[in-house]
Design a protein around this motif. Sequence first.
Motif, PDB file in Angstrom:
ATOM      1  N   SER A 174       1.503 -16.368  -6.943  1.00  0.00           N
ATOM      2  CA  SER A 174       0.060 -16.024  -6.932  1.00  0.00           C
ATOM      3  C   SER A 174      -0.476 -16.836  -5.573  1.00  0.00           C
ATOM      4  O   SER A 174      -1.931 -16.436  -5.290  1.00  0.00           O
ATOM      5  CB  SER A 174      -0.805 -16.812  -8.303  1.00  0.00           C
ATOM      6  N   SER A 175      -0.046 -17.383  -4.820  1.00  0.00           N
ATOM      7  CA  SER A 175      -0.475 -18.058  -3.931  1.00  0.00           C
ATOM      8  C   SER A 175       0.072 -17.423  -2.326  1.00  0.00           C
ATOM      9  O   SER A 175      -0.577 -17.475  -1.380  1.00  0.00           O
ATOM     10  CB  SER A 175      -0.123 -19.583  -3.680  1.00  0.00           C
ATOM     11  N   LEU A 176       1.232 -17.149  -2.521  1.00  0.00           N
ATOM     12  CA  LEU A 176       2.066 -16.262  -1.340  1.00  0.00           C
ATOM     13  C   LEU A 176       2.394 -14.987  -1.763  1.00  0.00           C
ATOM     14  O   LEU A 176       3.352 -14.996  -2.526  1.00  0.00           O
ATOM     15  CB  LEU A 176       3.148 -17.328  -0.620  1.00  0.00           C
ATOM     16  N   PHE A 177       2.131 -13.986  -0.800  1.00  0.00           N
ATOM     17  CA  PHE A 177       2.674 -12.553  -1.367  1.00  0.00           C
ATOM     18  C   PHE A 177       4.050 -12.658  -1.130  1.00  0.00           C
ATOM     19  O   PHE A 177       4.957 -12.010  -1.938  1.00  0.00           O
ATOM     20  CB  PHE A 177       1.986 -11.637  -0.357  1.00  0.00           C
ATOM     21  N   TRP A 178       4.745 -13.309  -0.045  1.00  0.00           N
ATOM     22  CA  TRP A 178       6.226 -13.242   0.090  1.00  0.00           C
ATOM     23  C   TRP A 178       6.987 -13.912  -1.038  1.00  0.00           C
ATOM     24  O   TRP A 178       8.120 -13.378  -1.191  1.00  0.00           O
ATOM     25  CB  TRP A 178       6.485 -13.521   1.591  1.00  0.00           C
ATOM     26  N   VAL A 179       6.365 -14.758  -1.506  1.00  0.00           N
ATOM     27  CA  VAL A 179       7.144 -15.279  -2.669  1.00  0.00           C
ATOM     28  C   VAL A 179       7.198 -14.485  -3.881  1.00  0.00           C
ATOM     29  O   VAL A 179       8.176 -14.350  -4.403  1.00  0.00           O
ATOM     30  CB  VAL A 179       6.449 -16.857  -3.117  1.00  0.00           C
ATOM     31  N   ALA A 180       6.013 -13.766  -4.099  1.00  0.00           N
ATOM     32  CA  ALA A 180       6.268 -12.672  -5.210  1.00  0.00           C
ATOM     33  C   ALA A 180       6.849 -11.588  -5.042  1.00  0.00           C
ATOM     34  O   ALA A 180       7.721 -11.307  -5.903  1.00  0.00           O
ATOM     35  CB  ALA A 180       4.674 -12.213  -5.341  1.00  0.00           C
ATOM     36  N   ALA A 181       7.166 -11.427  -3.517  1.00  0.00           N
ATOM     37  CA  ALA A 181       8.091 -10.232  -3.322  1.00  0.00           C
ATOM     38  C   ALA A 181       9.579 -10.736  -3.529  1.00  0.00           C
ATOM     39  O   ALA A 181      10.591  -9.834  -3.814  1.00  0.00           O
ATOM     40  CB  ALA A 181       7.899  -9.807  -1.914  1.00  0.00           C
ATOM     41  N   THR A 190       5.849  -2.184   6.074  1.00  0.00           N
ATOM     42  CA  THR A 190       5.246  -1.267   7.281  1.00  0.00           C
ATOM     43  C   THR A 190       3.657  -0.780   6.626  1.00  0.00           C
ATOM     44  O   THR A 190       2.926  -0.073   7.303  1.00  0.00           O
ATOM     45  CB  THR A 190       5.923  -0.343   7.806  1.00  0.00           C
ATOM     46  N   ALA A 191       3.231  -1.373   5.601  1.00  0.00           N
ATOM     47  CA  ALA A 191       2.177  -1.128   5.047  1.00  0.00           C
ATOM     48  C   ALA A 191       0.978  -1.165   5.805  1.00  0.00           C
ATOM     49  O   ALA A 191       0.806  -2.386   6.320  1.00  0.00           O
ATOM     50  CB  ALA A 191       1.672  -1.517   3.610  1.00  0.00           C
ATOM     51  N   PRO A 192      -0.162  -0.248   6.153  1.00  0.00           N
ATOM     52  CA  PRO A 192      -0.958  -0.574   6.836  1.00  0.00           C
ATOM     53  C   PRO A 192      -2.120  -1.467   6.583  1.00  0.00           C
ATOM     54  O   PRO A 192      -2.930  -1.680   7.211  1.00  0.00           O
ATOM     55  CB  PRO A 192      -1.536   0.960   7.424  1.00  0.00           C
ATOM     56  N   THR A 193      -2.157  -1.357   5.363  1.00  0.00           N
ATOM     57  CA  THR A 193      -3.331  -2.115   4.670  1.00  0.00           C
ATOM     58  C   THR A 193      -2.934  -3.216   3.688  1.00  0.00           C
ATOM     59  O   THR A 193      -1.417  -3.269   3.349  1.00  0.00           O
ATOM     60  CB  THR A 193      -4.325  -1.211   3.596  1.00  0.00           C
ATOM     61  N   LEU A 194      -3.646  -4.162   3.301  1.00  0.00           N
ATOM     62  CA  LEU A 194      -3.100  -5.351   2.253  1.00  0.00           C
ATOM     63  C   LEU A 194      -2.924  -4.634   1.022  1.00  0.00           C
ATOM     64  O   LEU A 194      -3.767  -3.803   0.509  1.00  0.00           O
ATOM     65  CB  LEU A 194      -4.198  -6.325   2.275  1.00  0.00           C
ATOM     66  N   LEU A 195      -1.690  -5.116   0.401  1.00  0.00           N
ATOM     67  CA  LEU A 195      -1.537  -4.581  -0.997  1.00  0.00           C
ATOM     68  C   LEU A 195      -2.158  -5.311  -2.259  1.00  0.00           C
ATOM     69  O   LEU A 195      -2.108  -4.704  -3.183  1.00  0.00           O
ATOM     70  CB  LEU A 195       0.115  -4.378  -1.039  1.00  0.00           C
ATOM     71  N   ALA A 196      -2.562  -6.267  -1.981  1.00  0.00           N
ATOM     72  CA  ALA A 196      -3.494  -7.172  -2.877  1.00  0.00           C
ATOM     73  C   ALA A 196      -4.682  -7.564  -2.415  1.00  0.00           C
ATOM     74  O   ALA A 196      -4.767  -8.868  -2.195  1.00  0.00           O
ATOM     75  CB  ALA A 196      -2.416  -8.152  -3.481  1.00  0.00           C
ATOM     76  N   PRO A 197      -5.562  -6.833  -1.909  1.00  0.00           N
ATOM     77  CA  PRO A 197      -6.804  -7.371  -1.198  1.00  0.00           C
ATOM     78  C   PRO A 197      -7.771  -8.093  -2.265  1.00  0.00           C
ATOM     79  O   PRO A 197      -8.263  -9.010  -1.601  1.00  0.00           O
ATOM     80  CB  PRO A 197      -7.322  -6.102  -0.646  1.00  0.00           C
ATOM     81  N   GLY A 198      -7.483  -7.835  -3.478  1.00  0.00           N
ATOM     82  CA  GLY A 198      -8.519  -8.371  -4.318  1.00  0.00           C
ATOM     83  C   GLY A 198      -8.103 -10.025  -4.625  1.00  0.00           C
ATOM     84  O   GLY A 198      -8.979 -10.524  -5.383  1.00  0.00           O
TER      85      GLY A 198
END
Length: 317
Positions: free
Chosen positions: A80-87, A220-228
């Motif tokens: 919940s702190s780093l997106f790459w860890v969640a991935a 390659t996503a052009p926008t943030l996938l978890a902006p909120g």
Amino acid sequence: MAHDADVLPPLTPLTLLTSWTFDPLGAGLAVALTCLYVVCLVRVHRAGTKWHWARSAMFLIMGIGTLVYATCGALAVYRSSLFWVAAVQAAVLSAVTAMGLALGDPIALAGKTLGDKGVRRLRQALTGPLPRILMFPLVSSLLAVGSLIVVFFTRYFTASLSHLLVREVLYLQLLGTGLLVVLPLLGEDLLPPWCTHPVRALVAFVDGLLDAIPGILVMTAPTLLAPGVASFTDRTWGPGPALDQKLGGGAMIAIAEIVGLPLLTAVFIAWVRADDADARETDALLDARAAESTESSAPVLERPWWETDPRFSNRRP
């Protein structure tokens, strides 16, 4: 341990080893699967049935070990702190953990400990209409790929960060879709008869290519996938949100391809072993037929004609 980015220390090699939390589903699954596997191992040992230790090692280390670390270790703490860890956590559960459990061949092990009635029930449960559809070659691969895409390109992932039940369902989904791919490829009697070992090798190769798609889309996503998610954008340490997301996509690709090679190798090893077994059976059959032919064509020793002809056999010298 708290999951707030302001409370968590920066992620370091040390915190990767020392950060732990308790997840009911992950801990419960690990304990239940380990106990069942060990019970089957004990029964197989008592029965004197041969079982290779490497299978058990893969099940416990690569399967159960990564399950515990992904759901209770640093991957769960920092998701919940780093997106790459969640991935990475998602990729580990759907690929690495599923691969480790399948390499342990739990279905074959259970079959060796069950009676005839139990084996029949197990086969009926695994070869019913729905399991056959879900485990059909490439159908299961598309389910696993689609599962990861749905996780990160909908509100599913962000909901799992704040709701325990959604998170547990997500864990089950990732692990289940991964097992649908690897269990049939590495097991026996779970695929149609036409899906021979060469076909399985082709399916494993194509699956390895498909597994890279979710990571490519995330990277390659052009926008943030978890902006909120404030913890992804407001923390004072680690990579920025855009770089964080690209690192997550790259990590997903790397894990998918790294796991794809052992899967393809395991399929090729099973292919070689099956060919050797067929060759031994063929040689034994040919040797048996040759022995029968030799016995039937062996010369029959007969007495000479002057001893069997009554006109001569009754004469005395």
